[in-house]
Scaffold this motif. Structure first.
Motif, PDB file in Angstrom:
ATOM      1  N   GLU A   1       4.398 -11.036  -1.936  1.00 33.48           N
ATOM      2  CA  GLU A   1       3.676 -12.262  -2.273  1.00 33.48           C
ATOM      3  C   GLU A   1       2.165 -12.116  -2.228  1.00 33.48           C
ATOM      4  N   TYR A   2       1.673 -10.996  -1.662  1.00 39.33           N
ATOM      5  CA  TYR A   2       0.216 -10.833  -1.554  1.00 39.33           C
ATOM      6  C   TYR A   2      -0.348  -9.844  -2.569  1.00 39.33           C
ATOM      7  N   GLY A   3       0.514  -9.263  -3.408  1.00 37.39           N
ATOM      8  CA  GLY A   3       0.009  -8.381  -4.429  1.00 37.39           C
ATOM      9  C   GLY A   3       1.040  -7.381  -4.886  1.00 37.39           C
ATOM     10  N   TYR A   4       0.596  -6.460  -5.718  1.00 35.21           N
ATOM     11  CA  TYR A   4       1.507  -5.459  -6.247  1.00 35.21           C
ATOM     12  C   TYR A   4       0.749  -4.154  -6.458  1.00 35.21           C
ATOM     13  N   LEU A   5       1.549  -3.075  -6.593  1.00 30.00           N
ATOM     14  CA  LEU A   5       1.050  -1.757  -6.971  1.00 30.00           C
ATOM     15  C   LEU A   5       1.848  -1.267  -8.159  1.00 30.00           C
ATOM     16  N   LEU A   6       1.180  -0.682  -9.131  1.00 26.30           N
ATOM     17  CA  LEU A   6       1.845  -0.116 -10.296  1.00 26.30           C
ATOM     18  C   LEU A   6       1.327   1.300 -10.487  1.00 26.30           C
ATOM     19  N   SER A   7       2.259   2.248 -10.590  1.00 27.22           N
ATOM     20  CA  SER A   7       1.874   3.645 -10.751  1.00 27.22           C
ATOM     21  C   SER A   7       2.678   4.278 -11.867  1.00 27.22           C
ATOM     22  N   ASN A   8       2.015   5.053 -12.735  1.00 34.99           N
ATOM     23  CA  ASN A   8       2.657   5.827 -13.805  1.00 34.99           C
ATOM     24  C   ASN A   8       2.847   7.256 -13.336  1.00 34.99           C
ATOM     25  N   ALA A   9       3.981   7.821 -13.632  1.00 34.53           N
ATOM     26  CA  ALA A   9       4.239   9.240 -13.370  1.00 34.53           C
ATOM     27  C   ALA A   9       5.145   9.760 -14.470  1.00 34.53           C
ATOM     28  N   PHE A  10       4.722  10.839 -15.102  1.00 35.40           N
ATOM     29  CA  PHE A  10       5.560  11.342 -16.196  1.00 35.40           C
ATOM     30  C   PHE A  10       6.403  12.503 -15.726  1.00 35.40           C
ATOM     31  N   VAL A  11       7.522  12.700 -16.473  1.00 31.63           N
ATOM     32  CA  VAL A  11       8.367  13.883 -16.347  1.00 31.63           C
ATOM     33  C   VAL A  11       8.223  14.637 -17.646  1.00 31.63           C
ATOM     34  N   ASN A  12       7.646  15.859 -17.577  1.00 32.80           N
ATOM     35  CA  ASN A  12       7.376  16.654 -18.768  1.00 32.80           C
ATOM     36  C   ASN A  12       8.155  17.951 -18.649  1.00 32.80           C
ATOM     37  N   VAL A  13       9.111  18.151 -19.554  1.00 29.71           N
ATOM     38  CA  VAL A  13       9.964  19.336 -19.533  1.00 29.71           C
ATOM     39  C   VAL A  13       9.357  20.360 -20.475  1.00 29.71           C
ATOM     40  N   LEU A  14       8.859  21.490 -19.904  1.00 31.13           N
ATOM     41  CA  LEU A  14       8.173  22.514 -20.670  1.00 31.13           C
ATOM     42  C   LEU A  14       8.766  23.878 -20.376  1.00 31.13           C
ATOM     43  N   ALA A  15       8.619  24.802 -21.345  1.00 31.80           N
ATOM     44  CA  ALA A  15       8.991  26.211 -21.185  1.00 31.80           C
ATOM     45  C   ALA A  15       7.786  27.022 -21.634  1.00 31.80           C
ATOM     46  N   VAL A  16       6.986  27.539 -20.665  1.00 35.70           N
ATOM     47  CA  VAL A  16       5.726  28.203 -20.972  1.00 35.70           C
ATOM     48  C   VAL A  16       5.644  29.498 -20.167  1.00 35.70           C
ATOM     49  N   PRO A  17       5.362  30.642 -20.822  1.00 33.90           N
ATOM     50  CA  PRO A  17       5.171  31.885 -20.068  1.00 33.90           C
ATOM     51  C   PRO A  17       3.890  31.805 -19.231  1.00 33.90           C
TER      52      PRO A  17
ATOM     53  N   HIS B   1       0.855  -1.182   0.000  1.00 37.26           N
ATOM     54  CA  HIS B   1       0.000   0.000   0.000  1.00 37.26           C
ATOM     55  C   HIS B   1       0.892   1.234   0.000  1.00 37.26           C
ATOM     56  N   TRP B   2       0.401   2.275  -0.617  1.00 34.17           N
ATOM     57  CA  TRP B   2       1.236   3.447  -0.867  1.00 34.17           C
ATOM     58  C   TRP B   2       1.511   4.251   0.408  1.00 34.17           C
ATOM     59  N   ILE B   3       2.744   4.666   0.499  1.00 38.67           N
ATOM     60  CA  ILE B   3       3.115   5.720   1.446  1.00 38.67           C
ATOM     61  C   ILE B   3       3.286   7.022   0.668  1.00 38.67           C
ATOM     62  N   ASN B   4       4.076   6.964  -0.410  1.00 40.03           N
ATOM     63  CA  ASN B   4       4.210   8.086  -1.341  1.00 40.03           C
ATOM     64  C   ASN B   4       4.119   7.532  -2.756  1.00 40.03           C
ATOM     65  N   GLU B   5       2.983   7.800  -3.397  1.00 36.90           N
ATOM     66  CA  GLU B   5       2.820   7.363  -4.773  1.00 36.90           C
ATOM     67  C   GLU B   5       3.449   8.401  -5.698  1.00 36.90           C
ATOM     68  N   PRO B   6       4.163   7.941  -6.724  1.00 35.32           N
ATOM     69  CA  PRO B   6       4.810   8.904  -7.636  1.00 35.32           C
ATOM     70  C   PRO B   6       3.787   9.854  -8.253  1.00 35.32           C
ATOM     71  N   LYS B   7       4.181  11.121  -8.385  1.00 41.67           N
ATOM     72  CA  LYS B   7       3.326  12.152  -8.965  1.00 41.67           C
ATOM     73  C   LYS B   7       3.998  12.732 -10.198  1.00 41.67           C
ATOM     74  N   ASN B   8       3.169  13.186 -11.138  1.00 44.52           N
ATOM     75  CA  ASN B   8       3.695  13.778 -12.370  1.00 44.52           C
ATOM     76  C   ASN B   8       4.555  14.996 -12.065  1.00 44.52           C
ATOM     77  N   LEU B   9       5.618  15.161 -12.855  1.00 42.34           N
ATOM     78  CA  LEU B   9       6.513  16.309 -12.717  1.00 42.34           C
ATOM     79  C   LEU B   9       6.452  17.126 -13.983  1.00 42.34           C
ATOM     80  N   ILE B  10       6.220  18.413 -13.862  1.00 38.23           N
ATOM     81  CA  ILE B  10       6.338  19.338 -14.981  1.00 38.23           C
ATOM     82  C   ILE B  10       7.460  20.303 -14.624  1.00 38.23           C
TER      83      ILE B  10
END
Length: 1188
Positions: free
Chosen positions: A433-449, A358-367
């Motif tokens: 042995e009792y299960g798994y967690l899978l989490s997607n988190a992207f790293v998006n490099v942007l330059a926006v005013p 179970h999650w303590i810190n689930e990965p979060k998207n980075l911009i």
């Protein structure tokens, strides 16, 4: 939405951990304007559950949805290999989606598509993957065929009926029913276990039946499978003995009793100890089922601590312990105890709690912006501890291309100095042995005013003293810095009372009226800035200032709930009334006013909670009040008579509804159907808490009872009468009360009594035994029996002798109790002799004292009440003629031989005599005694009036006093003048002969009021006075002359001119006074040609300082008491202060408006001495009079 990020420098693990706490999950807002042209890696937004059980009768739908820019492309793997959806005609992928639809409606086999599926969503910036989705077909197999033998068991034995349902996917729900599809009743003796078996702790004969059927319900396929019916026959000991008697020559095999009582033993679980494994977050169910006779009771406890109260539940008659949302703290040993009166038994279950990750810190998207730093953190917990693996774009990270900006740790990836090509999707997998967690988190490099996402010119309205939160949602990379400004001020809003949150919102914790205005937010980063204007209005709160209050109202009455509201006038107010949290009934009895709710003709259904809700668009206030409807109680019912005896009975009843007003008491009434039918009498009262009364009864009565309830509102209707109860007869219990004996005539003796009522008679044939005899004479009682009377007269008795007597009741059952003997006297006769030696002593003109000697006791012939003096006035000594005024009398106590006669008239001749008085009346009078009263002071004259007023005389007329009380010696007249201030002049006195009835006073002042005091007198002194007032008249010629002048036109014009001059003078004086100077009268005198205007002071020729206009006004008010007669003549005011002093010749008068008319003379000395100095202007009227 504003981006949230923090920079990260390279360093050790502690720095990484610190920075992990600062990085927040970020996302690109879905605003089309923002998304247009903005690149974003894929993100999975929706997917099917990991364990996906499908219905074989329906198409298979495997969900996979994702977002990103450019739009992601989707692909699938099945059991770890690529799943080519184009090669299978039954498989279709939805457009612009990764969701698969597998069509099995045309003959496809669902089990052919079982397996592990995974979806991938990719674009040029990375690849996101779904969980492994395990597809399994739902199954509901049939019960295996088996031949079930019937169970023949002895009464009292235990029994387990096995269910053993087929294994299905998912497992079925088990329940037991009979052939009629009715659930079999369960109890603490008979219950179903967790495995579906039916357990009997002990059997009873009534458990015999042939249709114990176990059913399995498979929810996915909506099917129910049925086991073959099981037959159970429970034999009693008699049936068993009869069965074996044929084989054992009538010998009893089992005896007469069922299986004997026994200590508990466990049917499940077995042994003394067992164990249970449960996963964190699941529901823990522990079961203990015991057999025994009598049926055991089950109790639970935790050996290592207390059971968690809020999470613990008991099911299946305490046989199952359920704990929801299990945590590691719920692990330990649990003990169940089965107990009956023969003993107890324990079983301990050791519970082990394991945990899937179970999650303590689930990965979060980075911009991130180029050259920025960020961190992906992946922390999970479990038991055993899960292992962490990283993937990039769905490929294990160790197989991915190297990235110099990336530093990989066990549970974190740190990015520093990122570049545009650093964008990717990272997957974190935490598994044990009792299960798994899978989490997607992207790293998006942007330059926006910076861009402002909040709508421009938005108006915020808040309630005073509440928080105000102004939004400024921004987007940009790097994250824009947000600043706020108010109105046109250049200073940044920072610090109390302002708080700028991390998302750019401005909060005013306690908004006030002064906070209203225009607010500007500015978002700045290194690529530019953007700003937005919003407006804030702070409004007054809505408050209910007069709340509805609790009301108690009688049925059919009217109730008013008040709800007065204060609110901001710029906001629209809506007042809503609710009853019991629902809308008011559609009933014309409910009238909603501006500030109230009125309910008329209230009924029971109107009871409840009434809520007043005052609403504006910003806030609301709520007030509630209860309404209780009370009414007369309903009558009692179900009257029952029990415990019947000759003299008592018990009455029981059922109370009616109290209608919200507690019953305070019950009134029990009875009807005597024999003696007094159709008439109800009160018998007794009992408190409102009782419903039984033990009633004492009288003999020979046909009783019917009824009960009345009483509450604070009033009395109920009477209950229906009870059945009739007849008591047997008996001798009377009592004799008559209020027995009296006295004579009404000199030769009789009357015996009276209060007769018994019908209910007191106790039986038929009621009579009264009356007995009497003369007291202190040796003779027997004379007795007579009478009926239907309450009096008996004994005749031919001696006068006033004592008698003994009694009255006793008798009926057909016998006599009443022994009566009391009373004593009375035969009839009285008038006294025979009069008091002797009567003497009179006159004490004063109105009081005399009389003495006499007592009469002999034997001559009274009764009870001496006292002595009565008769007296009367024969004549007044002023008159020779006799005048009888009627006799008066005074009664004196029998022990007195003297008495006083008050209130006599003076100077009168009186006659009196004295008599003895007994119960029969007055005795003979004593010889008449004559006496005279001396003179006294006279009464007031009969009348006094003033007649014939002239200029200097008044005539008084009177009549002598009605009560002269002696010989009049004369009259005294005192009089004095009254001035216009009602002050009295000197008092003059005049003595007038007694033979006069009128008198003329001469040489009086004209037009003057006089007050007169007049009384008569005798040799004993003066009597009461009469007062009267009179007024002399004024000179008619002078009055006529003044009236003639006042009506001339030239006089009116002169008056107006003088008034105008006085007004000018007052204005000039007022101006001078305001300048602080003095007004020299002398200068003004030279300027005026009017010779009548004289200086007020001869010493210095000046007025001195003028007073204020207010005081001047007071000084110029008309003199008190001035008035004008209706005939136009002016009379001289009643005053001892002559108005002549105010002018020459005595001509000073008052005109019609009450102002003083008169010229000032040179009598300075007199004015000074008498305090009459005036500051008024000279009178123009007197000036005119001098020309006439």
């Amino acid at each position: 939405m504003q981006l949230k990020r923090r920079g990260l420098t390279s360093g050790g693990s502690p720095l990484i951990l610190f920075m992990c706490q600062l990085i927040a999950a970020l996302d690109v807002p879905l605003d089309p304007k923002i998304l247009e042209g903005l690149q974003q890696p894929p993100t999975i937004t929706h997917q099917s559950p990991k364990d996906y059980i499908i219905d074989p009768r329906e198409n298979i739908v495997i969900q996979c949805e994702a977002k990103g820019k450019p739009t992601p492309r989707f692909s699938w793997t099945r059991n770890g290999t690529h799943f080519d959806t184009d090669k299978d005609s039954r498989v279709m992928m939805k457009p612009n989606s990764g969701t698969l639809v597998i069509d099995i409606s045309t003959g496809g086999k669902p089990d052919a598509y079982e397996g592990i599926y995974q979806c991938s969503a990719r674009n040029e910036h990375g690849t996101a993957v779904s969980n492994n989705i395990v597809i399994r077909q739902s199954r509901s197999p049939l019960w295996s065929k088996e031949k079930l033998q019937p169970y023949i068991v002895q009464e009292g034995s235990s029994l387990v009926l096995p269910c053993r349902p087929p294994v299905g996917l998912p497992p079925p729900i088990i329940f037991w029913m009979d052939n009629y599809f009715q659930r079999l009743p369960q109890s603490n003796r008979v219950s179903q276990g967790l495995n579906g078996d039916l357990y009997f702790s002990n059997l009873k004969v009534e458990d015999t039946r042939s249709d114990y059927i176990c059913y399995a319900r498979f929810n996915h396929t909506q099917t129910i499978q049925q086991k073959q019916p099981i037959s159970v026959k429970v034999l009693s000991m008699d049936a068993i003995n009869e069965t074996f008697a044929a084989f054992l020559n009538d010998t009893e095999f089992f005896g007469d009793s069922p299986v004997g009582e026994r200590r508990p033993t466990f049917l499940v679980p077995t042994g003394q100890n067992s164990s249970k494994l449960v996963l964190r977050g699941e529901i823990l169910k522990l079961e203990c089922i015991a057999e025994g006779l009598p049926t055991p009771e089950i109790h639970w406890m935790k050996e290592s601590g207390e059971l968690p109260i809020k999470k613990t539940f008991y099911e299946n008659f305490q046989k199952t312990l359920k704990i929801v949302a299990v945590t590691e703290a719920d692990g330990g040993s649990y003990r169940c105890t089965a107990k009956n009166h023969l003993g107890l038994i324990h079983h301990t279950i050791k519970v082990t709690v394991k945990s899937a990750p179970h999650w303590i810190n689930e990965p979060k998207n980075l911009i991130l912006a180029p050259q920025e730093t960020g961190i992906l953190l992946c922390r999970a917990n479990g038991n055993p501890k899960p292992s962490i693996t990283w993937l990039m774009n769905g490929i294990p990270i160790e197989n991915s291309p190297d990235d110099p900006s990336r530093n990989i740790g066990d549970d974190a990836i740190v990015f520093s100095d990122v570049q545009k090509d650093s964008s990717a999707v990272y997957q974190c997998n935490a598994s044990n042995e009792y299960g798994y967690l899978l989490s997607n988190a992207f790293v998006n490099v942007l330059a926006v005013p910076p861009r402002i996402l909040t709508a421009p010119n938005h108006l915020y309205q808040v309630i005073i003293s509440r928080p105000a939160l102004l939004d400024c949602l921004t987007f940009g990379s790097p994250v824009p810095k947000v600043q706020w400004f108010k109105d046109n001020h250049a200073s940044v809003l920072d610090g109390e009372p302002y708080i700028v949150h991390g998302n750019g919102s401005l909060e005013i914790h306690v908004a006030q009226k002064a906070d209203s205005g225009k607010y500007t937010c500015v978002g700045i980063n290194e690529l530019g800035k953007a700003e937005n204007v919003v407006h804030l209005e702070v409004k007054e709160s809505v408050r209910i200032i007069a709340q509805p209050e609790y009301r108690v109202v009688q049925k059919a009455g009217t109730v008013v709930f008040e709800c007065r509201v204060k609110h901001d006038p710029s906001l629209e107010l809506t007042i809503t009334w609710l009853k019991d949290e629902n809308s008011l009934p559609e009933d014309e009895r409910f009238v909603v006013g501006k500030d109230s709710l009125t309910i008329t003709d209230v009924t029971e259904v109107d009871e409840g909670t009434y809520t007043c809700i005052a609403n504006t668009s910003l806030d609301k206030d709520i007030a509630r009040a209860e309404l209780t409807v009370v009414d007369y109680p309903d009558p009692p019912s179900d009257l029952e008579l029990t415990d019947e005896h000759e003299r008592s009975i018990q009455l029981t009843w059922t109370p009616g509804e109290d209608n919200n007003s507690p019953i305070e008491k019950f009134i029990i009434e009875y009807e005597d159907g024999l003696h007094d039918p159709d008439v109800w009498h009160n018998l007794t009262e009992v408190p409102g808490q009782k419903t039984t009364a033990h009633l004492k009864l009288s003999p020979f009565v046909w009783y019917s009872f009824r009960v009345i309830s009483v509450n604070k509102v009033g009395r109920s209707q009477p209950s229906s009468p009870s059945r009739q109860y007849q008591t047997p007869g008996a001798a009377p219990d009592e004799n008559p009360i209020i027995v009296k004996g006295a004579g009404s005539e000199p030769d009789n003796f009357v015996i009276t009594w209060e007769p018994l009522t019908g209910i007191q008679s106790n039986g038929p044939g009621l009579q009264y035994k009356v007995s009497w005899r003369q007291k202190d004479v040796n003779e027997e009682f004379t007795t007579i029996k009478v009926a239907n009377v309450s009096k008996y007269i004994v005749s031919a008795t001696p006068t006033f002798v004592p008698y003994e007597f009694y009255v006793q009741t008798i009926n057909d059952f016998g006599p009443g109790p022994e009566p009391l003997i009373h004593v009375g006297h035969s009839g009285e006769d008038l006294p025979m002799v009069a008091p002797t030696n009567v003497r009179v002593h006159v004490e004063n003109s109105t009081l005399a004292e009389v003495h006499w000697d007592a009469v002999p006791a034997k001559s009274v012939r009764g009870i001496l009440k006292g002595y009565k003096i008769y007296y009367w006035k024969e004549r007044s000594l002023n008159k020779r003629k006799r005048r009888n005024t009627g006799k008066s009398s005074l009664m004196f106590d029998k022990n007195k031989t003297h008495g006083k006669l008050p209130g006599l008239e003076p100077f009168s001749h009186y006659v009196l005599n004295v008599r003895a008085v007994n119960g029969k009346g007055d005795g003979p009078p004593s010889p008449d005694q004559h006496f005279e009263t001396p003179e006294g002071v006279p009464g007031a004259p009969a009348f006094l009036k003033v007649t014939d007023p002239t200029l200097d005389s008044l005539t008084l007329e009177w009549s002598p006093p009605v009560h002269r009380n002696g010989i009049l010696t004369g009259y005294t007249l005192r009089y004095q003048a009254i001035n216009n201030t009602h002050k009295l002049g000197p008092l003059l006195e005049l003595v007038i002969p007694a033979n006069e009835t009128s008198w003329t006073l001469k040489n009086l002042n004209y037009s003057t009021r006089y007050k007169f005091y007049f009384h008569a007198q005798t040799s004993k002194g003066p009597g009461s006075s009469l007062t009267e007032e009179g007024v002399t008249i004024m000179d008619e010629a002078m009055a006529s002359r003044q009236v003639d002048i006042a009506t001339q036109g030239w006089f009116i014009g002169l008056m107006c001119a003088i008034a105008l001059l006085i007004l000018v003078l007052l204005i000039i004086c007022f101006i001078k006074r305001n300048k602080g100077g003095k007004y020299p009268v002398k200068e003004k005198e030279d300027a005026h040609a009017d010779p009548e205007i004289q200086p007020m002071k001869e010493d210095d020729g000046t007025f001195g300082e003028y007073r204020s206009l207010e005081s001047d006004t007071e000084d110029h008010k008309p003199l008190k008491g001035s008035r004008t007669p209706s005939n136009g003549t002016v009379k001289k005011e009643d005053s001892d202060d002559s108005l002549v002093d105010y002018g020459e010749g005595g001509e000073g008068q008052f005109n019609e408006d009450g102002s003083f008319i008169g010229q000032y003379s040179g009598k300075k000395e007199k004015e000074t001495a008498e305090g009459n100095e005036s500051s008024e202007a000279p009178s123009p009227v007197n000036a005119m009079n001098s020309f006439v």
